[in-house]
Design a protein around this motif. Structure first.
Motif, PDB file in Angstrom:
ATOM      1  N   PHE A 148       0.838  -1.191   0.000  1.00  0.00           N
ATOM      2  CA  PHE A 148       0.000   0.000   0.000  1.00  0.00           C
ATOM      3  C   PHE A 148       0.876   1.245   0.000  1.00  0.00           C
ATOM      4  O   PHE A 148       2.064   1.174   0.318  1.00  0.00           O
ATOM      5  CB  PHE A 148      -0.921  -0.007   1.220  1.00  0.00           C
ATOM      6  CG  PHE A 148      -1.883  -1.163   1.229  1.00  0.00           C
ATOM      7  CD1 PHE A 148      -3.118  -1.067   0.609  1.00  0.00           C
ATOM      8  CD2 PHE A 148      -1.539  -2.371   1.841  1.00  0.00           C
ATOM      9  CE1 PHE A 148      -4.005  -2.136   0.597  1.00  0.00           C
ATOM     10  CE2 PHE A 148      -2.414  -3.455   1.831  1.00  0.00           C
ATOM     11  CZ  PHE A 148      -3.649  -3.332   1.210  1.00  0.00           C
ATOM     12  N   PRO A 149       0.317   2.416  -0.336  1.00  0.00           N
ATOM     13  CA  PRO A 149       1.113   3.650  -0.379  1.00  0.00           C
ATOM     14  C   PRO A 149       1.610   4.057   1.009  1.00  0.00           C
ATOM     15  O   PRO A 149       1.076   3.604   2.034  1.00  0.00           O
ATOM     16  CB  PRO A 149       0.119   4.696  -0.919  1.00  0.00           C
ATOM     17  CG  PRO A 149      -0.978   3.915  -1.542  1.00  0.00           C
ATOM     18  CD  PRO A 149      -1.071   2.652  -0.767  1.00  0.00           C
ATOM     19  N   PRO A 150       2.604   4.928   1.075  1.00  0.00           N
ATOM     20  CA  PRO A 150       3.102   5.438   2.358  1.00  0.00           C
ATOM     21  C   PRO A 150       1.989   6.159   3.127  1.00  0.00           C
ATOM     22  O   PRO A 150       1.066   6.716   2.534  1.00  0.00           O
ATOM     23  CB  PRO A 150       4.197   6.428   1.940  1.00  0.00           C
ATOM     24  CG  PRO A 150       4.634   5.959   0.585  1.00  0.00           C
ATOM     25  CD  PRO A 150       3.388   5.435  -0.065  1.00  0.00           C
ATOM     26  N   GLY A 151       2.092   6.129   4.452  1.00  0.00           N
ATOM     27  CA  GLY A 151       1.122   6.824   5.281  1.00  0.00           C
ATOM     28  C   GLY A 151       0.020   5.941   5.822  1.00  0.00           C
ATOM     29  O   GLY A 151      -0.761   6.357   6.680  1.00  0.00           O
ATOM     30  N   GLY A 197      -5.205  -3.941  -3.725  1.00  0.00           N
ATOM     31  CA  GLY A 197      -5.423  -4.337  -2.342  1.00  0.00           C
ATOM     32  C   GLY A 197      -4.255  -5.066  -1.724  1.00  0.00           C
ATOM     33  O   GLY A 197      -4.441  -5.957  -0.889  1.00  0.00           O
ATOM     34  N   GLY A 198      -3.044  -4.703  -2.124  1.00  0.00           N
ATOM     35  CA  GLY A 198      -1.849  -5.344  -1.574  1.00  0.00           C
ATOM     36  C   GLY A 198      -1.367  -6.537  -2.368  1.00  0.00           C
ATOM     37  O   GLY A 198      -0.289  -7.090  -2.097  1.00  0.00           O
ATOM     38  N   SER A 208     -10.661  -6.136   0.080  1.00  0.00           N
ATOM     39  CA  SER A 208      -9.926  -5.993   1.340  1.00  0.00           C
ATOM     40  C   SER A 208     -10.863  -6.440   2.455  1.00  0.00           C
ATOM     41  O   SER A 208     -12.074  -6.615   2.245  1.00  0.00           O
ATOM     42  CB  SER A 208      -9.528  -4.526   1.551  1.00  0.00           C
ATOM     43  OG  SER A 208     -10.670  -3.698   1.546  1.00  0.00           O
ATOM     44  N   THR A 209     -10.324  -6.635   3.637  1.00  0.00           N
ATOM     45  CA  THR A 209     -11.142  -7.096   4.757  1.00  0.00           C
ATOM     46  C   THR A 209     -12.357  -6.204   4.972  1.00  0.00           C
ATOM     47  O   THR A 209     -13.490  -6.678   5.098  1.00  0.00           O
ATOM     48  CB  THR A 209     -10.313  -7.127   6.056  1.00  0.00           C
ATOM     49  OG1 THR A 209      -9.248  -8.066   5.909  1.00  0.00           O
ATOM     50  CG2 THR A 209     -11.171  -7.543   7.239  1.00  0.00           C
ATOM     51  N   MET A 210     -12.130  -4.878   5.013  1.00  0.00           N
ATOM     52  CA  MET A 210     -13.230  -3.978   5.304  1.00  0.00           C
ATOM     53  C   MET A 210     -14.229  -3.861   4.152  1.00  0.00           C
ATOM     54  O   MET A 210     -15.399  -3.567   4.372  1.00  0.00           O
ATOM     55  CB  MET A 210     -12.691  -2.604   5.698  1.00  0.00           C
ATOM     56  CG  MET A 210     -12.091  -2.578   7.101  1.00  0.00           C
ATOM     57  SD  MET A 210     -13.286  -3.017   8.402  1.00  0.00           S
ATOM     58  CE  MET A 210     -14.233  -1.507   8.530  1.00  0.00           C
TER      59      MET A 210
END
Length: 324
Positions: A40-43, A74-75, A162-164
């Motif tokens: 995933f992106p930084p932050g 999603g990773g 993704s999970t959510m």
């Protein structure tokens, strides 16, 4: 004599290929920097948790542990890269185990949890559904009422399947809600979108905590971890609101993984290093910024949990008609 020698060499090569013979260089491992990928992106939580544990592992291993971002799907982009990398212990990924369990539902992905070397599980996400503080609903039940009166309600996620995302679609089916997911590459851009009014809610993994503490976001539903709202007792807990839900599928931990076939001694050394790193005050303090705590899950147990979760997820995803 020559035949015996050649046979011995052949056996050693064969065993080394399947990872059952200790690598000759294992006692000296690592001899160069280790790359810890993030999907995933930084932050976001994945990157921040990687940076929380990397310094301690680096100190134990006496080599740099470099965190590198490779976002997408999603990773799955980073996970796909790692699973096809050389299993020498120098290419790892810090990922929510949900990424590995959900991956089989992504078009084009042929791998799953059994195709990774499990190094260690060390923390869990702070999953929550958050909305702007000035939203016209204050509780989960008020939110449900509002959504039913406003079909086409848009919520954000940090990636499809993704999970959510799966959890929100599960809730939508359970409560007969018509909601539209808007997918981002990670938590950071999703949080920015809900703060900017581009979406009405965000299904977060932990990066929301700072904004909740600052009073800019409000938690409507706490899925895992602890709420950091001004009045946490007033926040609805997923487990209490949906006692019959498959909770174990939605609260899989974050862990360190590598490609399948990392030699035993190297894998053991990595597990020991990251376990020591997870137990440091520095790591705990960094995780606490996202309202997360250190939760060690040993490799064997984590692998079993992953395989079981993937089996359960298959039914849920099928019932919801989802695919990535």
């Amino acid at each position: 004599m020559k035949k015996s020698y050649l046979l011995l060499i052949g056996i050693v090569i064969l065993l080394a290929a399947v990872g059952t013979v200790p690598c000759i260089a294992a006692p000296d491992f690592p001899t160069k920097p280790i790359t810890l990928y993030v999907g995933f992106p930084p932050g976001g939580v994945a990157g921040n948790s990687a940076r929380a544990i990397a310094p301690g592992a680096q100190e134990v291993l006496k080599q740099s542990v470099v965190v590198e971002h490779k976002p997408g799907a999603g990773g799955t982009v980073a996970a796909d890269f790692v699973v096809h990398s050389n299993p020498d212990g120098y290419t790892l990924i810090n990922a929510g185990t949900s990424t590995l369990a959900y991956s089989m539902f992504t078009e084009g992905v042929k791998w799953g949890p059994k195709d990774f070397s499990v190094i260690l599980g060390f923390t869990a996400f702070n999953y929550a559904l958050v909305v702007p503080a000035n939203a016209p609903y204050k509780t989960f039940d008020e939110w449900v009422k509002y959504v039913k009166e406003h079909p086409g309600y848009k919520y954000g996620t940090y990636g499809p399947l993704s999970t959510m995302h799966v959890l929100m679609e599960w809730i939508a089916k359970e409560m007969n809600l018509k909601i539209i997911p808007v997918h981002f590459k990670g938590d950071a851009p999703g949080i920015a979108a809900v703060l900017g009014g581009h979406i009405q809610a965000y299904a977060a993994a932990g990066t929301h905590v700072a904004q909740v503490k600052a009073g800019k976001l409000r938690t409507i539903l706490q899925v895992s971890g602890e709420s950091k709202d001004a009045d946490p007792k007033s926040v609805t807990r997923f487990k209490e609101r949906f006692p019959k839900a498959p909770h174990e599928v939605f609260v899989l931990p974050i862990g360190i993984f590598g490609p399948k076939g990392i030699p035993g001694p190297v894998k053991a050394k990595l597990t020991e290093a990251f376990k020591k790193a997870a137990k440091t005050e520095t790591c705990a303090r960094a995780l606490s910024q996202m309202a997360m705590t250190v939760e060690i899950v040993e490799p064997d147990q984590l692998e079993k949990d992953l395989v079981s979760a993937q089996e359960n997820l298959a039914k849920i995803v099928r019932d919801l008609g989802l695919k990535r």
